[in-house]
Write a protein that holds these residues in place. Structure first.
Motif, PDB file in Angstrom:
ATOM      1  N   ARG A  82      50.911   1.347 -11.466  1.00 38.90           N
ATOM      2  CA  ARG A  82      49.682   1.623 -12.209  1.00 38.90           C
ATOM      3  C   ARG A  82      49.606   3.062 -12.703  1.00 38.90           C
ATOM      4  O   ARG A  82      48.704   3.409 -13.466  1.00 38.90           O
ATOM      5  N   LEU A  83      50.546   3.911 -12.256  1.00 40.29           N
ATOM      6  CA  LEU A  83      50.509   5.326 -12.601  1.00 40.29           C
ATOM      7  C   LEU A  83      51.713   5.681 -13.461  1.00 40.29           C
ATOM      8  O   LEU A  83      52.789   5.118 -13.302  1.00 40.29           O
ATOM      9  N   ARG A  84      51.511   6.627 -14.338  1.00 43.43           N
ATOM     10  CA  ARG A  84      52.589   7.138 -15.190  1.00 43.43           C
ATOM     11  C   ARG A  84      52.224   8.545 -15.636  1.00 43.43           C
ATOM     12  O   ARG A  84      51.063   8.975 -15.552  1.00 43.43           O
ATOM     13  N   ASP A  85      53.227   9.267 -16.107  1.00 43.11           N
ATOM     14  CA  ASP A  85      53.000  10.624 -16.610  1.00 43.11           C
ATOM     15  C   ASP A  85      52.094  10.596 -17.834  1.00 43.11           C
ATOM     16  O   ASP A  85      52.205   9.723 -18.693  1.00 43.11           O
ATOM     17  N   GLY A 103      55.742  12.625  -9.358  1.00 47.19           N
ATOM     18  CA  GLY A 103      56.913  13.282  -8.817  1.00 47.19           C
ATOM     19  C   GLY A 103      58.177  12.466  -9.009  1.00 47.19           C
ATOM     20  O   GLY A 103      58.149  11.236  -9.155  1.00 47.19           O
ATOM     21  N   ILE A 104      59.318  13.158  -8.988  1.00 46.01           N
ATOM     22  CA  ILE A 104      60.597  12.481  -9.207  1.00 46.01           C
ATOM     23  C   ILE A 104      61.119  11.833  -7.933  1.00 46.01           C
ATOM     24  O   ILE A 104      62.060  11.044  -7.980  1.00 46.01           O
ATOM     25  N   GLY A 105      60.533  12.177  -6.804  1.00 45.44           N
ATOM     26  CA  GLY A 105      60.970  11.595  -5.538  1.00 45.44           C
ATOM     27  C   GLY A 105      59.793  11.031  -4.769  1.00 45.44           C
ATOM     28  O   GLY A 105      58.635  11.168  -5.158  1.00 45.44           O
ATOM     29  N   ALA A 106      60.100  10.353  -3.667  1.00 46.22           N
ATOM     30  CA  ALA A 106      59.067   9.740  -2.828  1.00 46.22           C
ATOM     31  C   ALA A 106      59.461   9.907  -1.371  1.00 46.22           C
ATOM     32  O   ALA A 106      60.625  10.172  -1.034  1.00 46.22           O
ATOM     33  N   ASP A 152      54.675  12.006  -4.705  1.00 48.23           N
ATOM     34  CA  ASP A 152      53.990  13.227  -5.122  1.00 48.23           C
ATOM     35  C   ASP A 152      53.291  12.999  -6.458  1.00 48.23           C
ATOM     36  O   ASP A 152      53.878  12.462  -7.404  1.00 48.23           O
ATOM     37  N   LEU A 153      52.029  13.454  -6.530  1.00 46.70           N
ATOM     38  CA  LEU A 153      51.242  13.427  -7.765  1.00 46.70           C
ATOM     39  C   LEU A 153      50.804  14.856  -8.051  1.00 46.70           C
ATOM     40  O   LEU A 153      50.185  15.504  -7.199  1.00 46.70           O
ATOM     41  N   LEU A 154      51.119  15.338  -9.243  1.00 40.49           N
ATOM     42  CA  LEU A 154      50.834  16.719  -9.613  1.00 40.49           C
ATOM     43  C   LEU A 154      49.951  16.753 -10.843  1.00 40.49           C
ATOM     44  O   LEU A 154      50.070  15.896 -11.729  1.00 40.49           O
ATOM     45  N   MET A 155      49.073  17.745 -10.889  1.00 42.96           N
ATOM     46  CA  MET A 155      48.202  17.930 -12.049  1.00 42.96           C
ATOM     47  C   MET A 155      47.911  19.419 -12.201  1.00 42.96           C
ATOM     48  O   MET A 155      47.416  20.053 -11.267  1.00 42.96           O
TER      49      MET A 155
END
Length: 501
Positions: A341-344, A371-374, A382-385
């Motif tokens: 459900r999430l994307r850049d 994030g590129i890893g989990a 990882d979720l970044l903003m």
């Protein structure tokens, strides 16, 4: 004598008493003994009372009952009450509550938010700033008294001297080359003259005239001129070679000087052109600097100082750090189950927690970066903003919540903060601010839907933009608890209807 009706006797008595009084007044006057005076006064008073009792009185009307006050679900919240109770308000807004992914996280500094300043050379440090001091770009941070700096100054001076010597040699080779060129031209003229002379003498000799000695002398002069020309050409070749060598030395000296000045500029933070500039009789700045001054490359706040003034540090030792605290990003941990459900690029925002460091109005907007890893153990990603505008309370380490409207079906619903809902027993209650009178709050039984842990859907009773009480809702609930009449209900406009429906 016949018995008389008591009522008739009373009426007659009344009349008789009055008549007797009348007769007594109209008859011949007699003296009343003083012993009978009190009795007469009593008889007259009784007659008057009997005469008054004969008239019938109209009953007095009963006092009208005051109307009972109409039931109300409004409570007064004037400005003093709002101030004393700390009442704040939140607006009802349309939100995609069912599609909102909300995860906790914290702020962290961006990689370019911290700049460390190291000792460029070994030497003794003199700090020029204090911890948490704000500095602007170009401000001096610390001074370094270094023997290496003096060695660099000496190298710059040597390079400058070499460049001047090479420039002087290059300046003298030009006139020398010009003199040889003129000598070359003169020898050429002389050779042509002697060549013509030898040719004419040869013609005379062929005609049977002329002298052989004169011709031999002319040929000898021509040979000498040609020899001199060869020497001149050789000298010119040597001068050309020397000129190329001098030019190379000059170029090398200039390049070395430029590199040394660039190194000095790197060490001091001052441009090389400014270091080499000469003003009048004053020496250039690179020579005037007794010690190195390290300056701030960007504005910020001085962080920790691991060394103290007077300490001897080796080359590349970290002396201090300057931080730009507003360059932050939000780092949260989302569930791997939400990855589909999430994307850049999705719209995201950071909201403060209830009672946290950030104020309710410090909501920051930005774009989501997955994030590129989990983490396989925690089943998180990882979720970044990076907020487009960092609020004043956004600092590294401050925590909050990242809200992302995930992809999927479903539109927005009218919602209010979950903290604005309080339960009175088993009934959820909200207090809506009266749009027509801001000093009144309307108590409503909340018709709630789904919530995301921070916002809850309100199905009825509110419109978009309505204000509800946020802080102070508990005090208002205590003040209005049990005040609602039994066997009825209130509507959102404040009217009361009896019955359950």
């Amino acid at each position: 004598m016949a018995q008389m009706n008591p009522d008739a006797r009373r009426r007659d008595g009344c009349h008789l008493g009055l008549a007797g009084t009348s007769v007594a007044r109209s008859g011949p006057r007699r003296a009343i003994p003083w012993t009978r005076a009190p009795r007469l006064i009593l008889v007259c008073a009784a007659a008057i009372l009997l005469g008054c009792g004969c008239r019938e009185r109209a009953p007095e009307p009963a006092p009208a009952a005051e109307p009972a006050p109409a039931p109300t679900n409004r409570v007064d919240i004037p400005a003093p009450v709002r101030q004393n109770l700390g009442i704040t308000f939140a607006r009802a807004e349309v939100r995609a509550v069912t599609r909102t992914v909300r995860v906790p996280g914290r702020f962290e500094l961006l990689p370019n938010a911290r700049r460390d300043y190291h000792a460029p050379l070994a030497g003794r440090v003199e700090l020029l700033v204090e911890p948490y001091q704000r500095v602007e770009q170009g401000a001096a941070l610390f001074r370094l008294d270094s023997p290496g700096w003096r060695q660099l100054q000496q190298q710059i001076a040597e390079a400058q001297g070499e460049a001047r010597r090479a420039q002087g040699a290059s300046a003298t080779i030009g006139p020398l080359m010009e003199a040889h060129h003129r000598h070359h031209e003169e020898l050429g003229v002389l050779i042509r003259v002697w060549t013509d002379r030898v040719a004419r003498l040869g013609e005379l000799a062929a005609a049977g005239g002329g002298q052989g000695a004169e011709r031999a002398e002319a040929e000898a002069k021509l040979a000498v001129a040609r020899a001199d020309l060869a020497e001149v050409l050789e000298k010119e070749a040597e001068l050309q070679s020397k000129r190329a060598e001098i030019d190379a030395d000059l170029e090398t000296a200039r390049v070395r000087l430029e590199l040394l000045l660039a190194s000095a500029g790197t060490l001091t933070g001052i441009p090389a052109a400014e270091l080499a500039a000469v003003s009048g009789s004053a020496p250039p700045l690179w020579r005037a600097l007794v010690a190195l001054e390290v300056r701030a490359a960007a504005p910020g706040v001085v962080g920790e100082l691991p060394v103290s003034t007077g300490a001897w540090v080796e080359e590349n030792t970290r002396v201090l750090s300057v931080v730009r605290p507003m360059l932050v990003r939000f780092h949260a941990k989302g569930l791997q189950s939400d990855l589909l459900r999430l994307r850049d690029g999705l719209a995201a925002r950071v909201v403060p927690p209830a009672g946290g460091s950030l104020g309710p109005g410090e909501v920051m907007q930005g774009e989501l970066v997955v994030g590129i890893g989990a983490d396989p153990d925690g089943r998180t990603v990882d979720l970044l903003m990076t907020p487009s505008r960092a609020a004043a309370g956004a600092r590294a380490g401050v925590w909050g919540f990242l809200e992302v409207v995930a992809e999927g079906s479903g539109g927005g619903e009218l919602a209010v903060p979950l903290a604005a809902v309080i339960r009175d027993g088993v009934t959820p209650v909200i207090f809506r601010r009266d749009p027509r009178n801001p000093d009144l709050a309307i108590r409503l039984a909340a018709d709630l839907g789904m919530d995301d842990g921070r916002w809850v859907v309100v199905r009825s009773g509110l419109r978009e933009g309505d204000e509800v009480v946020l802080d102070g809702v508990y005090q208002l609930m205590l003040a209005t608890s049990g005040s609602a009449p039994k066997g009825g209900h209130f509507h959102s406009d404040g009217t009361f209807h009896e019955g359950d429906k």
